[in-house]
Design an enzyme around this catalytic site. Structure first.
Site: not given
Length: 105
Positions: A100, A103-105
């Site tokens: 992932r 800082n990716c939600d």
């Protein structure tokens, strides 16, 4: 016989070496995506980026790299969102068998 993929609770591969084209198809299906010829260049760009920098690209970087490789028409957030739902950096990284993005939600 299809090998079961070992994924985390969010569906990202636990072992990057488990990735192949069949895994990409299965991971995409888990996101409701049927891979087409439009998806593969983006997947390959993201995998190449990861192998060079050892991180999955966040959205801004993804857009920039795709623009550099495939041109302005494809190097746009709206194009990437159409292919990889509303969170393209996260989804394409998952489909590409990568971690992932930070800082990716």
């Amino acid at each position: 016989m299809v090998k079961l993929l070992n994924v985390d609770k969010e569906g990202f591969l636990l072992e990057l070496s488990d990735w192949n084209a069949d895994a990409a198809v299965a991971l995409a299906k888990s996101e409701g995506i049927d891979l087409t010829d439009e998806h593969w260049p983006i997947i390959n760009i993201v995998r190449a980026y990861y192998h060079q920098y050892h991180v999955s690209p966040p959205t801004r970087v993804l857009v920039k790299v795709v623009r550099e490789e495939l041109g302005n028409d494809k190097g746009q957030s709206i194009y990437l969102m159409r292919l990889f739902t509303g969170r393209p950096a996260r989804v394409v990284s998952k489909v590409a068998g990568l971690p992932r993005p930070a800082n990716c939600d």
